[in-house]
Design an enzyme around this catalytic site. Structure first.
Site, PDB file in Angstrom:
ATOM      1  N   ILE A  52       0.808  -1.218   0.000  1.00  0.00           N
ATOM      2  CA  ILE A  52       0.000   0.000   0.000  1.00  0.00           C
ATOM      3  C   ILE A  52       0.839   1.265   0.000  1.00  0.00           C
ATOM      4  O   ILE A  52       0.300   2.376  -0.037  1.00  0.00           O
ATOM      5  CB  ILE A  52      -0.964   0.028   1.212  1.00  0.00           C
ATOM      6  CG1 ILE A  52      -0.178  -0.119   2.516  1.00  0.00           C
ATOM      7  CG2 ILE A  52      -2.019  -1.045   1.080  1.00  0.00           C
ATOM      8  CD1 ILE A  52      -1.050  -0.013   3.765  1.00  0.00           C
ATOM      9  N   GLY A  53       2.148   1.120   0.028  1.00  0.00           N
ATOM     10  CA  GLY A  53       2.977   2.314   0.018  1.00  0.00           C
ATOM     11  C   GLY A  53       4.451   1.984  -0.004  1.00  0.00           C
ATOM     12  O   GLY A  53       4.870   0.849   0.246  1.00  0.00           O
ATOM     13  N   GLU A  54       5.244   3.006  -0.326  1.00  0.00           N
ATOM     14  CA  GLU A  54       6.697   2.863  -0.360  1.00  0.00           C
ATOM     15  C   GLU A  54       7.286   4.179   0.095  1.00  0.00           C
ATOM     16  O   GLU A  54       7.198   5.186  -0.610  1.00  0.00           O
ATOM     17  CB  GLU A  54       7.191   2.544  -1.766  1.00  0.00           C
ATOM     18  CG  GLU A  54       8.712   2.478  -1.891  1.00  0.00           C
ATOM     19  CD  GLU A  54       9.284   1.149  -1.427  1.00  0.00           C
ATOM     20  OE1 GLU A  54      10.357   1.154  -0.789  1.00  0.00           O
ATOM     21  OE2 GLU A  54       8.659   0.111  -1.703  1.00  0.00           O
ATOM     22  N   GLY A  55       7.835   4.208   1.288  1.00  0.00           N
ATOM     23  CA  GLY A  55       8.426   5.427   1.812  1.00  0.00           C
ATOM     24  C   GLY A  55       9.934   5.360   1.782  1.00  0.00           C
ATOM     25  O   GLY A  55      10.531   4.368   1.339  1.00  0.00           O
ATOM     26  N   GLY A  56      10.576   6.433   2.255  1.00  0.00           N
ATOM     27  CA  GLY A  56      12.021   6.475   2.285  1.00  0.00           C
ATOM     28  C   GLY A  56      12.613   5.437   3.221  1.00  0.00           C
ATOM     29  O   GLY A  56      13.778   5.071   3.095  1.00  0.00           O
ATOM     30  N   GLY A  58      11.133   2.313   3.744  1.00  0.00           N
ATOM     31  CA  GLY A  58      10.815   0.962   3.346  1.00  0.00           C
ATOM     32  C   GLY A  58       9.377   0.793   2.900  1.00  0.00           C
ATOM     33  O   GLY A  58       8.545   1.693   3.058  1.00  0.00           O
ATOM     34  N   VAL A  60       5.419  -0.672   2.693  1.00  0.00           N
ATOM     35  CA  VAL A  60       4.348  -0.895   3.662  1.00  0.00           C
ATOM     36  C   VAL A  60       3.305  -1.815   3.036  1.00  0.00           C
ATOM     37  O   VAL A  60       2.918  -1.629   1.879  1.00  0.00           O
ATOM     38  CB  VAL A  60       3.680   0.434   4.077  1.00  0.00           C
ATOM     39  CG1 VAL A  60       2.633   0.182   5.163  1.00  0.00           C
ATOM     40  CG2 VAL A  60       4.718   1.430   4.558  1.00  0.00           C
ATOM     41  N   LYS A  74       5.243  -2.234   8.139  1.00  0.00           N
ATOM     42  CA  LYS A  74       6.358  -1.539   7.491  1.00  0.00           C
ATOM     43  C   LYS A  74       7.656  -2.312   7.686  1.00  0.00           C
ATOM     44  O   LYS A  74       8.084  -2.549   8.818  1.00  0.00           O
ATOM     45  CB  LYS A  74       6.513  -0.121   8.038  1.00  0.00           C
ATOM     46  CG  LYS A  74       7.744   0.610   7.489  1.00  0.00           C
ATOM     47  CD  LYS A  74       7.873   2.012   8.046  1.00  0.00           C
ATOM     48  CE  LYS A  74       6.896   2.949   7.398  1.00  0.00           C
ATOM     49  NZ  LYS A  74       7.212   3.202   5.961  1.00  0.00           N
ATOM     50  N   ASP A 172      11.225  13.651   6.531  1.00  0.00           N
ATOM     51  CA  ASP A 172      10.644  13.061   5.326  1.00  0.00           C
ATOM     52  C   ASP A 172       9.159  13.394   5.182  1.00  0.00           C
ATOM     53  O   ASP A 172       8.341  12.532   4.870  1.00  0.00           O
ATOM     54  CB  ASP A 172      10.847  11.543   5.355  1.00  0.00           C
ATOM     55  CG  ASP A 172      10.780  10.922   3.962  1.00  0.00           C
ATOM     56  OD1 ASP A 172      10.999  11.657   2.980  1.00  0.00           O
ATOM     57  OD2 ASP A 172      10.508   9.722   3.857  1.00  0.00           O
TER      58      ASP A 172
END
Length: 382
Positions: A52-56, A58, A60, A74, A172
């Protein structure tokens, strides 16, 4: 009631008495401890369909636990070199923080080199996925909803900056880290995670292409991180929310690709209303929207000391404080990684020249050192 707890408890599946981590977790019984096996099962082995997501920090994944509870899982993308105890100590430093506009941490998994955090699942994903996404979302972001999101994010960030000791610099702030619950209440995620990564990890290098637009120039070029670098990132996000588009869009004509540059052009030409999302036709308050855009420009000033604090931002967004237009000048923008590389190289060359000159002038060396210390001390107060 605190969103986070200071301690850890075993998950309902239990752990064997022979677990080598029992001693480390001893006395930490108030937050769930998950096993890697159960989180893998909950996410169908971290299947891409559940991502459901990709942050700095890692990726999710959405997961469903054995009892039916939906969670966001995460995976910290950089394997920590810390031991379990050191990792938990860092996590405990942020675990007791509670605010309406911050995500809730349920627990963690620490097995071998795995470092996984488990949060509550928020129904409406992130701003990057909905408002700034493919427009396939069923959510209607009218002006009132956007106002509440902007002010909510500002309050959450102000709390991190001034409401906890020691203060937390997020590092971030961006649309993918602003999650929305069923009522579209914004929740800031990933706060405090920088301390959980190896000290030699370059945060910029972990970013995916396109997120560079949120970085304050002093952070991207010199690695200087203060609360004012968060303010810059918030300013970019604020302009995105009002404009309804991402900060960088290479599909547009060159002069319109960078949102901050386009917004400044509109402001400078006295037609700031042209930067407002045209899809809002019914309830938009043009004067209020233009005020929000001015605050965004003020937050993204080149010189960090000219940027307001987050508490001042809240006052300006709510109309309790006037926006000082005299302080608004053209924001500094790093267009892409090539621009970043060139400017970083120029800064390094300048620093080297300054160092050589200082060494060649013995009588001024002590004064140079004192000046450097003073500048650093002032920077830390930002």
């Amino acid at each position: 009631m605190s969103c986070f707890s200071l301690f850890f408890k075993r998950s309902r599946t239990g752990q064997q008495q022979s677990d080598p981590y029992n001693e480390v977790f001893s006395g930490a019984e108030n937050i769930t401890r998950y096993s890697y096996k159960e989180l893998a099962k909950a996410t169908l082995n971290f299947d891409q369909s559940n991502k459901i997501g990709e942050g700095g920090f890692g990726p999710v994944y959405k997961g469903t636990l054995k009892d039916g509870t939906d969670v966001a899982v995460k995976l910290l993308s950089l394997q920590s070199r810390q031991g379990v105890k050191e990792f938990l100590n860092e996590l405990m430093a942020i675990s007791d923080i509670s605010h309406e506009n911050l995500v809730k941490l349920h627990g963690c998994c620490v097995e071998g080199r795995h470092r996984i955090l488990v949060y509550n699942y928020l129904e409406n994903n992130s701003l990057a996925h909905t408002l700034l996404g493919s427009r396939q979302s069923n959510i209607q972001f009218n002006w009132r909803a956007r106002v509440n999101i902007c002010i909510g994010v500002a309050k959450g960030l102000a709390f991190l900056h001034d409401g906890v000791r020691p203060h937390i610099v997020h590092r971030d702030i961006k649309a993918s880290n602003i999650l929305l619950d069923k009522d579209l209440t914004p929740k800031i995620s990933d706060f405090g995670l920088a301390k959980l990564l190896p000290s030699d990890a370059s945060h910029v290098s972990t970013r995916v292409a396109g997120t560079l637009g949120y970085l304050a120039p002093e952070y991207a070029i010199r690695g200087q991180v203060t609360r004012k670098s968060d303010v810059y990132s918030f300013g970019v996000l604020l302009v995105e929310i009002v404009s309804g588009r991402c900060n960088t869009d290479t599909k547009l004509p060159y002069e319109d690709q960078i949102l901050l540059e386009k917004t400044w052009k509109c402001y400078d030409q006295g037609c700031l209303e042209k930067a407002i999302d045209s899809s809002m036709v019914d309830d938009v308050d043009v004067d209020e929207a233009c005020r929000f855009l001015k605050v965004g420009l003020l937050c993204t000033q080149d010189i960090s000391k000219r940027r307001p604090t987050m508490s001042m931002v809240i006052s300006m967004l709510t109309g309790e404080m006037e926006v000082d237009k005299e302080k608004i000048s053209k924001p500094d923008v790093i267009r892409d990684f090539r621009d970043l590389k060139l400017r970083s190289k120029a800064t390094s060359s300048s620093s080297l020249l300054t160092s050589i000159m200082a060494r060649s002038t013995p009588s001024s060396s002590q004064e140079t050192t004192r000046t450097s210390i003073t500048v650093t001390a002032i920077s830390d107060r930002d």
